[in-house]
Write a protein that holds these residues in place. Structure first.
Motif, PDB file in Angstrom:
ATOM      1  N   GLU A  67       0.960  -1.021   0.009  1.00  0.00           N
ATOM      2  CA  GLU A  67       0.112   0.162   0.159  1.00  0.00           C
ATOM      3  C   GLU A  67       0.771   1.160   0.060  1.00  0.00           C
ATOM      4  O   GLU A  67       0.665   2.160  -0.705  1.00  0.00           O
ATOM      5  CB  GLU A  67      -0.925  -0.073   1.156  1.00  0.00           C
ATOM      6  CG  GLU A  67      -2.120   0.823   1.078  1.00  0.00           C
ATOM      7  CD  GLU A  67      -3.177   0.507   2.022  1.00  0.00           C
ATOM      8  OE1 GLU A  67      -3.609  -0.651   1.858  1.00  0.00           O
ATOM      9  OE2 GLU A  67      -3.395   1.271   2.932  1.00  0.00           O
ATOM     10  N   VAL A  68       1.859   1.147   0.801  1.00  0.00           N
ATOM     11  CA  VAL A  68       2.745   2.220   0.739  1.00  0.00           C
ATOM     12  C   VAL A  68       3.572   2.555  -0.553  1.00  0.00           C
ATOM     13  O   VAL A  68       3.925   3.551  -1.207  1.00  0.00           O
ATOM     14  CB  VAL A  68       3.805   2.520   2.041  1.00  0.00           C
ATOM     15  CG1 VAL A  68       4.769   3.674   2.186  1.00  0.00           C
ATOM     16  CG2 VAL A  68       2.965   2.531   3.401  1.00  0.00           C
ATOM     17  N   ALA A  69       4.100   1.395  -1.185  1.00  0.00           N
ATOM     18  CA  ALA A  69       4.664   1.663  -2.172  1.00  0.00           C
ATOM     19  C   ALA A  69       3.845   2.159  -3.363  1.00  0.00           C
ATOM     20  O   ALA A  69       4.093   2.946  -4.070  1.00  0.00           O
ATOM     21  CB  ALA A  69       4.965   0.264  -3.031  1.00  0.00           C
ATOM     22  N   MET A  73       4.083   5.775  -5.413  1.00  0.00           N
ATOM     23  CA  MET A  73       3.926   5.916  -6.933  1.00  0.00           C
ATOM     24  C   MET A  73       2.909   6.729  -7.630  1.00  0.00           C
ATOM     25  O   MET A  73       3.009   7.691  -8.280  1.00  0.00           O
ATOM     26  CB  MET A  73       3.942   4.456  -7.421  1.00  0.00           C
ATOM     27  CG  MET A  73       5.145   3.751  -7.521  1.00  0.00           C
ATOM     28  SD  MET A  73       5.293   2.193  -8.355  1.00  0.00           S
ATOM     29  CE  MET A  73       4.391   1.029  -7.155  1.00  0.00           C
ATOM     30  N   ALA A  74       1.819   6.674  -6.616  1.00  0.00           N
ATOM     31  CA  ALA A  74       0.519   7.744  -6.742  1.00  0.00           C
ATOM     32  C   ALA A  74       0.862   9.264  -6.678  1.00  0.00           C
ATOM     33  O   ALA A  74       0.344  10.131  -7.260  1.00  0.00           O
ATOM     34  CB  ALA A  74      -0.718   7.084  -6.036  1.00  0.00           C
ATOM     35  N   CYS A  75       1.815   9.413  -5.657  1.00  0.00           N
ATOM     36  CA  CYS A  75       2.146  10.900  -5.246  1.00  0.00           C
ATOM     37  C   CYS A  75       3.130  11.173  -6.502  1.00  0.00           C
ATOM     38  O   CYS A  75       3.369  12.373  -6.760  1.00  0.00           O
ATOM     39  CB  CYS A  75       2.752  10.730  -3.936  1.00  0.00           C
ATOM     40  SG  CYS A  75       1.710  10.784  -2.664  1.00  0.00           S
ATOM     41  N   LEU A  84      13.051   2.354  -6.120  1.00  0.00           N
ATOM     42  CA  LEU A  84      12.082   2.338  -4.690  1.00  0.00           C
ATOM     43  C   LEU A  84      12.129   0.862  -4.384  1.00  0.00           C
ATOM     44  O   LEU A  84      12.016  -0.136  -5.572  1.00  0.00           O
ATOM     45  CB  LEU A  84      10.670   2.629  -5.602  1.00  0.00           C
ATOM     46  CG  LEU A  84       9.477   2.532  -4.594  1.00  0.00           C
ATOM     47  CD1 LEU A  84       9.484   3.457  -3.374  1.00  0.00           C
ATOM     48  CD2 LEU A  84       8.164   2.523  -5.364  1.00  0.00           C
ATOM     49  N   PHE A  85      12.231   0.461  -3.393  1.00  0.00           N
ATOM     50  CA  PHE A  85      12.396  -0.847  -2.831  1.00  0.00           C
ATOM     51  C   PHE A  85      12.092  -0.947  -1.271  1.00  0.00           C
ATOM     52  O   PHE A  85      12.016  -0.180  -0.542  1.00  0.00           O
ATOM     53  CB  PHE A  85      13.745  -1.559  -3.054  1.00  0.00           C
ATOM     54  CG  PHE A  85      14.983  -0.800  -2.261  1.00  0.00           C
ATOM     55  CD1 PHE A  85      15.310   0.325  -2.144  1.00  0.00           C
ATOM     56  CD2 PHE A  85      15.338  -1.816  -1.315  1.00  0.00           C
ATOM     57  CE1 PHE A  85      16.225   0.632  -1.405  1.00  0.00           C
ATOM     58  CE2 PHE A  85      16.321  -1.391  -0.536  1.00  0.00           C
ATOM     59  CZ  PHE A  85      16.817  -0.005  -0.471  1.00  0.00           C
ATOM     60  N   GLU A 298      -5.731   7.184  -7.573  1.00  0.00           N
ATOM     61  CA  GLU A 298      -4.354   6.384  -8.389  1.00  0.00           C
ATOM     62  C   GLU A 298      -3.842   5.150  -7.551  1.00  0.00           C
ATOM     63  O   GLU A 298      -3.681   4.172  -8.149  1.00  0.00           O
ATOM     64  CB  GLU A 298      -3.535   7.465  -8.577  1.00  0.00           C
ATOM     65  CG  GLU A 298      -2.249   7.062  -9.326  1.00  0.00           C
ATOM     66  CD  GLU A 298      -2.478   6.141 -10.674  1.00  0.00           C
ATOM     67  OE1 GLU A 298      -3.362   6.271 -11.166  1.00  0.00           O
ATOM     68  OE2 GLU A 298      -1.265   5.513 -11.015  1.00  0.00           O
ATOM     69  N   MET A 299      -3.808   5.358  -6.101  1.00  0.00           N
ATOM     70  CA  MET A 299      -3.533   4.454  -5.329  1.00  0.00           C
ATOM     71  C   MET A 299      -4.316   3.094  -5.379  1.00  0.00           C
ATOM     72  O   MET A 299      -3.648   2.029  -5.548  1.00  0.00           O
ATOM     73  CB  MET A 299      -3.564   5.080  -3.798  1.00  0.00           C
ATOM     74  CG  MET A 299      -2.400   4.569  -2.844  1.00  0.00           C
ATOM     75  SD  MET A 299      -2.613   5.539  -1.650  1.00  0.00           S
ATOM     76  CE  MET A 299      -2.526   4.392  -0.121  1.00  0.00           C
TER      77      MET A 299
END
Ligand code: TYM
Length: 340
Positions: A67-69, A73-75, A84-85, A298-299
């Motif tokens: 969810e945080v990933a 990306m949505a931001c 990003l990992f 988007e999330m």
């Protein structure tokens, strides 16, 4: 002597995958991360090893990590142009953290205010991981020899400790420029977003009251309602920043407004000074809904395809390992470990 792995400008920053992303995370950190892309080489990390310093339900940790990933990306974090990992997929962080456990001093860690807050009254019962948490943070950054770290104001003390660790390592092994002395980047009008219910407390995903925070996944109605119910005082807004002194709740809402609009507090007050909260709150709600609404949507879209999120994190961790491995080899050499 500067080593071959030293770079001039590299960003590292992290976020714990422990629940809802809040407006505090967004304005204090993520939005700056987005803006710094392109200007720096950026490495952004979901710090799942930090998350387990307090017990996490396994299924929730997995869900929150995805969810945080998706949230990042949505931001607007672009995982192709940047890295990003999730932290646990690069074990180099944990190894360097061990070396730093042997560099940092008990006295340094004993001063950390976040440990005191999180451990609460029963310190004896806190995990040892929670105590050495800042050493792992220093390792996160220095395993890439990152030079700049964009964070909210609450992380300042941890970054000072990371500087002390880098300096002591360089001194102890007589390698003056081995680890860079990192620069914190604390940017924007809302570096410390406070609770909507209590202007003296930080907005936090762990606050028991959901009305205290705006979550990135909140509906438009929920955002508007939380702002409408936010604590304020009876006075009108001042026209200059000095007029906000001693008015913590008013200060917080004005900071949020200015940050969302991307202007300074003074510029914001130039527009809203003299207004009553009854008039200002709907303006604030509108800016918040316009900025956050599309991110939440988007999330949700990205979360429809968890396999794709896992693929992004996997690929990011491979690229992260490629950067950290040569640095860790140098560290082992400096310390005196035999390696093939
Ligand atoms: P975390 O997960 O608590 O928060 C992530 C980022 O959001 C910022 N933030 C806020 N900024 C302003 N107002 C608020 N109310 C607010 N709440 C959170 C935080 O300052 C942070 O930038 N220890 C870190 C994660 C970490 C890290 C690192 C950061 C691990 N390793 C290395 C930088 C470099 C943390 O718990 O952040």
């Amino acid at each position: 002597m500067t080593s071959a792995t030293n770079v001039e400008r590299r960003i590292f920053s992290g976020i714990q995958p422990t629940g809802n992303l809040t407006l505090g995370n967004y304005l204090g950190a993520i939005r700056n991360w987005v803006n710094l892309q392109g200007e720096y080489e950026c490495i952004y990390c979901l710090v799942d090893l930090h998350a387990i310093t307090l017990f996490q339900d396994p299924a929730e940790l997995r869900r929150n990590t995805r969810e945080v990933a998706a949230g990042l990306m949505a931001c607007g974090i672009d995982p192709k142009a940047n890295i990003l990992f999730n932290q646990s997929q690069n074990q180099d962080h944990a190894e360097l953290a061990w070396h730093f456990n042997c560099v940092a001093r008990m006295g340094w860690l004993n001063r950390m205010t976040q440990f005191k807050e999180k451990a609460g009254k029963n310190r004896e019962n806190a995990s040892t991981g929670l105590f050495v948490y800042p050493n792992l943070m220093a390792a996160d950054i220095l395993v890439y020899k990152a030079t700049h770290v964009p964070v909210g104001d609450d992380q300042k003390q941890h970054l000072e400790l990371a500087r002390d660790i880098a300096q002591k390592f360089n001194n102890d092994w007589d390698k003056p420029d081995f680890f860079p002395i990192i620069e914190p980047l604390i940017l924007g009008a809302a570096t410390r977003v406070m609770s909507l219910r209590d202007g003296s407390k930080k907005m936090s995903k762990s606050d028991p009251s959901d009305m205290s925070r705006i979550n990135m996944t909140d509906s438009e109605d929920a955002i508007a309602q939380k702002i409408r119910k936010a604590k304020t005082d009876p006075d009108a807004l001042p026209s200059e920043a000095e007029g906000l002194e001693g008015r913590a709740e008013a200060q917080n809402l004005v900071n949020i407004y200015a940050a969302l609009r991307g202007v300074t507090v003074d510029a914001a007050l130039g527009e809203i000074g003299g207004k009553q909260f009854s008039e200002f709150k709907p303006m604030l709600a509108e800016v918040a809904v316009t900025s956050l609404g599309p991110i939440g949507a988007e999330m949700q879209r990205l979360l429809q395809d968890p396999a794709e999120i896992d693929r992004v994190l996997n690929e990011g961790s491979e690229r992260a390992r490629a950067l950290s491995q040569p640095i860790l080899r140098e560290v082992r050499e400096i310390i005196g470990f035999v390696q093939g």
